[in-house]
Write a protein that holds these residues in place. Sequence first.
Motif, PDB file in Angstrom:
ATOM      1  N   VAL A 164     -57.194  10.220  -5.790  1.00 26.70           N
ATOM      2  CA  VAL A 164     -56.678   8.973  -5.212  1.00 26.70           C
ATOM      3  C   VAL A 164     -56.696   7.865  -6.260  1.00 26.70           C
ATOM      4  CG1 VAL A 164     -57.093   7.187  -3.473  1.00 26.70           C
ATOM      5  CG2 VAL A 164     -57.358   9.604  -2.870  1.00 26.70           C
ATOM      6  N   VAL A 165     -57.792   7.797  -7.033  1.00 25.64           N
ATOM      7  CA  VAL A 165     -57.897   6.790  -8.089  1.00 25.64           C
ATOM      8  C   VAL A 165     -56.791   6.991  -9.127  1.00 25.64           C
ATOM      9  CG1 VAL A 165     -59.327   5.956 -10.001  1.00 25.64           C
ATOM     10  CG2 VAL A 165     -60.366   6.460  -7.796  1.00 25.64           C
ATOM     11  N   ILE A 166     -56.550   8.230  -9.519  1.00 24.42           N
ATOM     12  CA  ILE A 166     -55.526   8.521 -10.535  1.00 24.42           C
ATOM     13  C   ILE A 166     -54.151   8.086 -10.053  1.00 24.42           C
ATOM     14  CG2 ILE A 166     -54.325  10.366 -11.759  1.00 24.42           C
ATOM     15  CD1 ILE A 166     -56.969  11.901 -11.819  1.00 24.42           C
ATOM     16  N   LEU A 167     -53.776   8.506  -8.854  1.00 22.09           N
ATOM     17  CA  LEU A 167     -52.453   8.175  -8.326  1.00 22.09           C
ATOM     18  C   LEU A 167     -52.310   6.674  -8.109  1.00 22.09           C
ATOM     19  CD1 LEU A 167     -52.138  11.123  -5.778  1.00 22.09           C
ATOM     20  CD2 LEU A 167     -50.920  10.886  -7.952  1.00 22.09           C
ATOM     21  N   GLY A 168     -53.378   6.031  -7.612  1.00 25.08           N
ATOM     22  CA  GLY A 168     -53.329   4.586  -7.403  1.00 25.08           C
ATOM     23  C   GLY A 168     -53.210   3.820  -8.711  1.00 25.08           C
ATOM     24  N   THR A 169     -53.941   4.265  -9.739  1.00 24.00           N
ATOM     25  CA  THR A 169     -53.878   3.600 -11.042  1.00 24.00           C
ATOM     26  C   THR A 169     -52.487   3.698 -11.640  1.00 24.00           C
ATOM     27  OG1 THR A 169     -56.220   4.089 -11.459  1.00 24.00           O
ATOM     28  CG2 THR A 169     -54.856   3.530 -13.365  1.00 24.00           C
ATOM     29  N   LEU A 170     -51.868   4.869 -11.543  1.00 24.31           N
ATOM     30  CA  LEU A 170     -50.516   5.032 -12.079  1.00 24.31           C
ATOM     31  C   LEU A 170     -49.544   4.097 -11.366  1.00 24.31           C
ATOM     32  CD1 LEU A 170     -48.389   6.447 -13.818  1.00 24.31           C
ATOM     33  CD2 LEU A 170     -48.197   8.183 -12.016  1.00 24.31           C
ATOM     34  N   ALA A 171     -49.633   4.024 -10.048  1.00 26.05           N
ATOM     35  CA  ALA A 171     -48.717   3.161  -9.290  1.00 26.05           C
ATOM     36  C   ALA A 171     -48.875   1.696  -9.702  1.00 26.05           C
ATOM     37  CB  ALA A 171     -48.967   3.335  -7.795  1.00 26.05           C
ATOM     38  N   VAL A 172     -50.123   1.248  -9.836  1.00 22.53           N
ATOM     39  CA  VAL A 172     -50.372  -0.146 -10.206  1.00 22.53           C
ATOM     40  C   VAL A 172     -49.882  -0.428 -11.629  1.00 22.53           C
ATOM     41  CG1 VAL A 172     -52.196  -1.832 -10.679  1.00 22.53           C
ATOM     42  CG2 VAL A 172     -52.302  -0.430  -8.616  1.00 22.53           C
ATOM     43  N   VAL A 173     -50.175   0.482 -12.563  1.00 22.55           N
ATOM     44  CA  VAL A 173     -49.770   0.284 -13.958  1.00 22.55           C
ATOM     45  C   VAL A 173     -48.254   0.268 -14.091  1.00 22.55           C
ATOM     46  CG1 VAL A 173     -49.725   1.377 -16.237  1.00 22.55           C
ATOM     47  CG2 VAL A 173     -51.884   1.182 -14.985  1.00 22.55           C
TER      48      VAL A 173
END
Length: 254
Positions: free
Chosen positions: A139-148
């Motif tokens: 979840v952290v990985i996917l969320g970080t990519l979306a935000v970046v």
Amino acid sequence: MGQLVINGLALGSIYALVALGLLLIFNTVQIVNFGQGQLLMVGAFVGITGAVQHELPITAAWLLTVGAMAIVGLVFMLLVYFPLRGRPPFLVILTTIAMGIVLENLALIIWGPLPVSLPSPLRGPPLRFAGLVVSMHQVVILGTLAVVLAAQYVFLNRTRFGIMMQATAQDFEMARLVGIPVRTTISVAFALGSVLAGLAGLLVAPIFLAEPTMGGSLGLKGFVVSVIGGFGNLPGAVIGGLLLGVTETFAARY
């Protein structure tokens, strides 16, 4: 099959983050940084130094890594790019490869050859739905990519400084003539590109143990993803990263 897709998307998101950092530099100076993977490795070890060796809170370790990687990016620029300005681009590219080798050996001296793990910033039981299991770190990985991706798109296309960075990439001399602070835009591009590599390192270390040679293959895959997505195309790089991650996962399974 659904579980393989979830795992592949998480892996592909890391590839996409590497590609986004690489493209941020390319879109400013038109140079491919083949040391991006080694910058990822340095980011992972800086995070491990803070969170594991000095037992800092994981949030503090992440903030430390972001700041440290911005400085590393500026030093990388001063050693690799500025001394070779005006020279053929292949010389700068070869120098980025050489600097990557230097970073690998420095990491070997400082942190040693043994693999080390980094705790995830988000802990807890995995999410379960329809027979699929999604770990909190995914979840952290996917969320970080979306935000970046969203932040980088807005920065480059909706802010004055981002437009100046793109103008610098299109015509270095003309940008200088119209008053754009070229040196500053290039410095920011290298700093942000290094920060994105560091974020990718922080995300990959809890999955695959960090070790000095980890950056070579990840950096190469980031370059491949950039080519698949159309070099310079940010959404294309993300799509290419996700596609490569899913393809790798299915290939390993079958």
